[in-house]
Design a protein around this motif. Structure first.
Motif, PDB file in Angstrom:
ATOM      1  N   ASN A 234       0.843  -1.196   0.000  1.00 33.89           N
ATOM      2  CA  ASN A 234       0.000   0.000   0.000  1.00 33.89           C
ATOM      3  C   ASN A 234       0.880   1.247   0.000  1.00 33.89           C
ATOM      4  OD1 ASN A 234       0.916   0.405   2.660  1.00 33.89           O
ATOM      5  ND2 ASN A 234      -0.855  -0.630   3.535  1.00 33.89           N
ATOM      6  N   THR A 235       0.267   2.401   0.086  1.00 29.77           N
ATOM      7  CA  THR A 235       1.001   3.664  -0.003  1.00 29.77           C
ATOM      8  C   THR A 235       2.090   3.750   1.059  1.00 29.77           C
ATOM      9  OG1 THR A 235      -0.985   4.764  -0.844  1.00 29.77           O
ATOM     10  CG2 THR A 235       0.767   6.171   0.001  1.00 29.77           C
ATOM     11  N   GLN A 236       1.774   3.368   2.289  1.00 29.76           N
ATOM     12  CA  GLN A 236       2.750   3.456   3.380  1.00 29.76           C
ATOM     13  C   GLN A 236       3.923   2.509   3.146  1.00 29.76           C
ATOM     14  OE1 GLN A 236      -0.635   3.126   3.891  1.00 29.76           O
ATOM     15  NE2 GLN A 236      -0.891   5.315   4.330  1.00 29.76           N
ATOM     16  N   ASP A 237       3.621   1.295   2.693  1.00 28.46           N
ATOM     17  CA  ASP A 237       4.681   0.321   2.414  1.00 28.46           C
ATOM     18  C   ASP A 237       5.645   0.861   1.356  1.00 28.46           C
ATOM     19  OD1 ASP A 237       3.468  -1.547   4.119  1.00 28.46           O
ATOM     20  OD2 ASP A 237       2.239  -2.337   2.490  1.00 28.46           O
ATOM     21  N   SER A 239       6.164   3.998   0.383  1.00 26.79           N
ATOM     22  CA  SER A 239       6.937   5.153   0.867  1.00 26.79           C
ATOM     23  C   SER A 239       8.161   4.691   1.651  1.00 26.79           C
ATOM     24  CB  SER A 239       6.064   6.048   1.747  1.00 26.79           C
ATOM     25  OG  SER A 239       5.027   6.631   0.989  1.00 26.79           O
ATOM     26  N   ALA A 240       7.964   3.696   2.504  1.00 27.26           N
ATOM     27  CA  ALA A 240       9.077   3.173   3.304  1.00 27.26           C
ATOM     28  C   ALA A 240      10.129   2.511   2.418  1.00 27.26           C
ATOM     29  CB  ALA A 240       8.550   2.170   4.329  1.00 27.26           C
ATOM     30  N   ASP A 243      12.096   5.245   0.695  1.00 25.97           N
ATOM     31  CA  ASP A 243      12.977   5.936   1.645  1.00 25.97           C
ATOM     32  C   ASP A 243      14.231   5.130   1.958  1.00 25.97           C
ATOM     33  OD1 ASP A 243      11.247   8.066   1.765  1.00 25.97           O
ATOM     34  OD2 ASP A 243      10.261   7.423   3.626  1.00 25.97           O
TER      35      ASP A 243
END
Length: 296
Positions: A234-237, A239-240, A243
């Motif tokens: 998902n979006t959070q995964d 992004s991490a 990064d």
């Protein structure tokens, strides 16, 4: 004994596909077709048959294709070098003529021909047909680094999408045709623009509120640092993973357009390995699927 096992395996595969055929019947699936799948004759024929099968069982595939290697080959034959900045082809007027000739002519019609040979009814388009893709010039901005100021880099006829007019796609789908789209857009003044095919596929999927977006690549999908396939992101995964440097390079725009499509109404997107035979069917019609599934 072997024949019995073979028959059972075939029967199991067909019955496994049934709920997925029911789920996707009447729905639109946008498929970005590129990489090795476009240059290996066996994979090409398999892809065409897969697309015809989807249409035959009531699913509506929409194909957006690339053609980078074919463009590069023709430019080389003409004695013109290919130049890239941040992964994007610098496209002067002469190069744009070649892009349109290769994408809208050679590659597009080859795909239409393959689908026709497999028993399907395909129609080839560029984004200029029916005002499908309105575009404008893409100005690439490089941010300031140390004592170097920021700058705008001129890529020539490289464009970004302003809007998608899906009416022509809807007409073709309603008439049981398979749209095959070359990623060339047109500006307000009639200027032609070369647009990244992944981005075009993502925007078309979002505009159609497609059930799925499939991006065929030359890798198994998004891999972790140990080389293992990741899925259900998902979006959070994502992004991490960006990064920490896991997602980088050519995978960044694919992941970005998959996320954009998912956030704009497409149910899910998947980055799959186009080097695998029948990759499209394996992803859509089997329990296990292949590749990296991305949801909002």
């Amino acid at each position: 004994m072997t024949d019995t096992h073979t028959h059972n395996d075939i029967g199991n595969i067909l019955t496994e596909a049934l709920p997925y055929i029911q789920r996707y019947s009447g729905k639109t699936i946008v498929i970005k077709y590129g990489g090795n799948a476009m240059t290996d004759p066996k994979l090409e024929q398999g892809f065409a048959k897969d697309i015809v099968l989807l249409k035959q069982v009531g699913i509506n595939p929409v194909i957006v294709h690339g053609g980078g290697p074919q463009i590069a080959n023709l430019l080389k034959q003409l004695g013109k070098e290919s130049h890239f900045i941040d992964g994007m082809r610098v496209t002067d007027t002469e190069t744009m003529d070649v892009v349109q000739m290769v994408l809208g002519g050679l590659v597009n019609k080859q795909i239409v021909g393959m689908i026709s040979q497999a028993g399907g009814r395909a129609i080839g388009l560029t984004g200029k047909d029916g005002n499908l893709i309105k575009a404008k010039k893409l100005n690439l901005e490089r941010k300031a680094i140390a004592d170097q100021p920021s700058e705008i880099i001129d890529l020539g006829h490289v464009g970004e999408i302003v809007s998608i007019n899906t009416s022509i796609i809807n007409v073709l789908e309603n008439e049981s045709f398979i749209p095959v789209i070359a990623p060339v857009g047109m500006g307000e003044d009639g200027t032609s623009y070369n647009i990244n095919a992944d981005i075009v596929a993502g925007q078309i999927a979002a505009s159609l509120k497609a059930e799925r977006l499939l991006l065929l690549t030359n890798t198994p999908g998004v891999l972790n640092k140990q080389g293992e396939l990741l899925t259900g992101l998902n979006t959070q995964d994502i992004s991490a993973l960006i990064d920490d440097g896991t997602i980088q390079g050519g995978m960044l725009p694919k992941v970005s357009c998959a996320l954009d499509a998912a956030s704009a109404g497409t149910q899910s997107a998947c980055i799959i390995d186009g080097r695998v035979e029948h990759a499209v069917l394996l992803e859509l019609l089997t329990d296990q699927g292949i590749g990296t599934l991305i949801r909002q």
